[in-house]
Design a protein around this motif. Structure first.
Motif, short mmCIF file in Angstrom:
data_model
loop_
_atom_site.label_atom_id
_atom_site.label_comp_id
_atom_site.label_asym_id
_atom_site.label_seq_id
_atom_site.Cartn_x
_atom_site.Cartn_y
_atom_site.Cartn_z
N PRO A 17 -38.52 2.54 -57.17
CA PRO A 17 -38.05 1.48 -58.07
C PRO A 17 -39.00 0.28 -58.09
O PRO A 17 -39.69 -0.01 -57.10
N PHE A 18 -39.00 -0.41 -59.21
CA PHE A 18 -39.83 -1.60 -59.41
C PHE A 18 -39.56 -2.64 -58.32
O PHE A 18 -40.49 -3.30 -57.83
N LEU A 19 -38.29 -2.81 -57.92
CA LEU A 19 -37.91 -3.82 -56.93
C LEU A 19 -38.41 -3.48 -55.52
O LEU A 19 -38.34 -4.31 -54.62
N VAL A 20 -38.88 -2.26 -55.33
CA VAL A 20 -39.48 -1.86 -54.05
C VAL A 20 -41.00 -1.96 -54.12
O VAL A 20 -41.65 -2.44 -53.19
N VAL A 21 -41.57 -1.53 -55.23
CA VAL A 21 -43.02 -1.47 -55.39
C VAL A 21 -43.64 -2.87 -55.37
O VAL A 21 -44.65 -3.11 -54.68
N VAL A 22 -43.07 -3.80 -56.11
CA VAL A 22 -43.66 -5.14 -56.23
C VAL A 22 -43.67 -5.89 -54.89
O VAL A 22 -44.73 -6.41 -54.49
N PRO A 23 -42.56 -5.96 -54.15
CA PRO A 23 -42.61 -6.65 -52.84
C PRO A 23 -43.57 -5.98 -51.86
O PRO A 23 -44.26 -6.68 -51.10
N LEU A 24 -43.66 -4.65 -51.88
CA LEU A 24 -44.55 -3.95 -50.97
C LEU A 24 -46.01 -4.27 -51.28
O LEU A 24 -46.80 -4.57 -50.37
N SER A 25 -46.39 -4.19 -52.55
CA SER A 25 -47.78 -4.50 -52.91
C SER A 25 -48.11 -5.96 -52.63
O SER A 25 -49.23 -6.28 -52.20
N THR A 26 -47.15 -6.85 -52.85
CA THR A 26 -47.36 -8.27 -52.56
C THR A 26 -47.57 -8.49 -51.06
O THR A 26 -48.48 -9.24 -50.65
N ALA A 27 -46.77 -7.84 -50.24
CA ALA A 27 -46.89 -7.96 -48.79
C ALA A 27 -48.24 -7.44 -48.30
O ALA A 27 -48.88 -8.03 -47.41
N ILE A 28 -48.70 -6.33 -48.87
CA ILE A 28 -49.99 -5.76 -48.48
C ILE A 28 -51.11 -6.73 -48.81
O ILE A 28 -52.00 -6.98 -47.99
N GLY B 106 -47.00 2.38 -42.62
CA GLY B 106 -45.82 3.19 -42.36
C GLY B 106 -44.80 3.08 -43.48
O GLY B 106 -44.19 4.08 -43.89
N LEU B 107 -44.64 1.85 -43.99
CA LEU B 107 -43.72 1.65 -45.12
C LEU B 107 -44.19 2.42 -46.35
O LEU B 107 -43.37 2.97 -47.10
N VAL B 108 -45.51 2.45 -46.55
CA VAL B 108 -46.05 3.20 -47.69
C VAL B 108 -45.68 4.67 -47.58
O VAL B 108 -45.27 5.30 -48.57
N LEU B 109 -45.82 5.23 -46.37
CA LEU B 109 -45.47 6.64 -46.17
C LEU B 109 -43.98 6.90 -46.43
O LEU B 109 -43.61 7.92 -46.99
N ILE B 110 -43.15 5.92 -46.03
CA ILE B 110 -41.71 6.07 -46.24
C ILE B 110 -41.36 5.95 -47.73
O ILE B 110 -40.65 6.78 -48.29
N VAL B 111 -41.91 4.91 -48.37
CA VAL B 111 -41.57 4.64 -49.76
C VAL B 111 -42.12 5.71 -50.70
O VAL B 111 -41.46 6.14 -51.65
N ALA C 209 -50.18 1.32 -62.00
CA ALA C 209 -49.04 2.18 -62.30
C ALA C 209 -47.88 1.38 -62.88
O ALA C 209 -47.24 1.80 -63.85
N THR C 210 -47.60 0.22 -62.30
CA THR C 210 -46.50 -0.61 -62.77
C THR C 210 -46.75 -1.09 -64.20
O THR C 210 -45.86 -1.03 -65.06
N LEU C 211 -47.99 -1.56 -64.47
CA LEU C 211 -48.31 -2.04 -65.81
C LEU C 211 -48.23 -0.92 -66.84
O LEU C 211 -47.77 -1.11 -67.96
N LYS C 212 -48.68 0.28 -66.45
CA LYS C 212 -48.62 1.41 -67.37
C LYS C 212 -47.18 1.82 -67.65
O LYS C 212 -46.83 2.20 -68.76
N GLN C 213 -46.34 1.75 -66.60
CA GLN C 213 -44.94 2.09 -66.82
C GLN C 213 -44.25 1.06 -67.70
O GLN C 213 -43.44 1.42 -68.56
#
Length: 263
Positions: free
Chosen positions: A134-145, A164-169, A244-248
């Motif tokens: 989901p968008f609400l998971v992808v954006v915070p994760l990329s921001t944190a990275i 590790g979070l990337v592998l889980i998500v 990926a987010t922008l394309k979606q």
């Protein structure tokens, strides 16, 4: 033979997607071996990158939408460069008129070239994503990275937790791509790792031609530490997530427009 043919075709499509990065590497090599007149080397590199970017759009190798994405990466990369050079993580020792706080403006194009590769490979290989989070998971994760590249200088380096979070998500996410009309798939996490590794190889080539230098390379060039693969891996993830987010988002807007017109 069929498998070899597919591999060659795949390599050709990848090579076409790497036009911008290849131009940068060739420019780094040539300007290192040949002293150009009038302005410093870093300024020549900026002019070459600007000309190449114009040609990419002018000839249709890149679309205007892709140019917008690449510009975002240029700004993101430049911000990271300004901070990292300030923290003495690496440096640009040569002179240049187009340097801001020790960072030549051409450096942003090295990040932009990664985005250029992702956008072109996406289009050429007709990439599709399966089980995209989901968008609400992808954006915070990329921001944190991305923020961890800054905050680890003052706080804990949490790159391994983020990995590790990337592998889980993205553990159940796949990337589908088409080679010569045949559809293949690959675990998304594996694609991150492969791209990160090849960028590490490219980084060694770039530092050899003095694109920038790390503290341990000031006296003589040496191989970039293998641990840098993790940094590039995370940066590739940020790049991929943004693309990926922008394309979606664009795909959803296009579908909504089609549906509206149908009504």
């Amino acid at each position: 033979m069929k498998g070899l043919k597919q591999l060659i075709y795949f390599g050709w499509e990848q090579a076409l997607s790497c036009i911008f990065p290849v131009v940068i590497f060739v420019s780094l090599a040539l300007t290192k071996m040949i002293e150009l007149p009038l302005i410093p080397r870093y300024d020549w590199l900026l002019l070459i990158c600007l000309l190449m970017q114009w040609l990419m759009v002018r000839t249709g190798l890149e679309t205007m939408d892709e140019l917008k994405v690449i510009t975002v990466f240029h700004l993101i990369g430049l911000a990271l460069e300004l901070f990292k050079v300030h923290m003495d993580s690496w440096s640009y020792p040569e002179d240049g008129y187009t340097k801001i706080y020790g960072v030549p403006l051409y450096s942003g194009f090295m990040y932009a070239s990664v985005a250029s590769f992702l956008c072109q490979a996406w289009r050429r290989l007709e990439v599709e994503l399966v089980n995209w989070p989901p968008f609400l998971v992808v954006v915070p994760l990329s921001t944190a990275i991305y923020l961890n590249f800054f905050t680890h200088h003052y706080w804990l380096d949490i790159r391994w937790y983020l990995s590790g979070l990337v592998l889980i998500v993205f553990g159940k996410s796949w990337v589908l791509y088409k080679v010569n009309g045949i559809r293949y798939r690959m675990p998304l996490a594996l694609s991150f790792l492969l791209i990160g590794f090849f960028i590490w190889i490219a980084e060694n080539i770039a530092t050899y031609f003095s694109a920038w230098e790390y503290p341990n390379q000031r006296d003589a060039w040496s191989l970039v530490h293998l641990g840098k693969v993790s940094s590039w891996l995370l940066l590739v993830i940020v790049s991929f997530l943004i693309v990926a987010t922008l394309k979606q988002v664009k795909g959803n807007m296009t579908n909504s427009k089609v549906n509206t017109n149908s009504i």
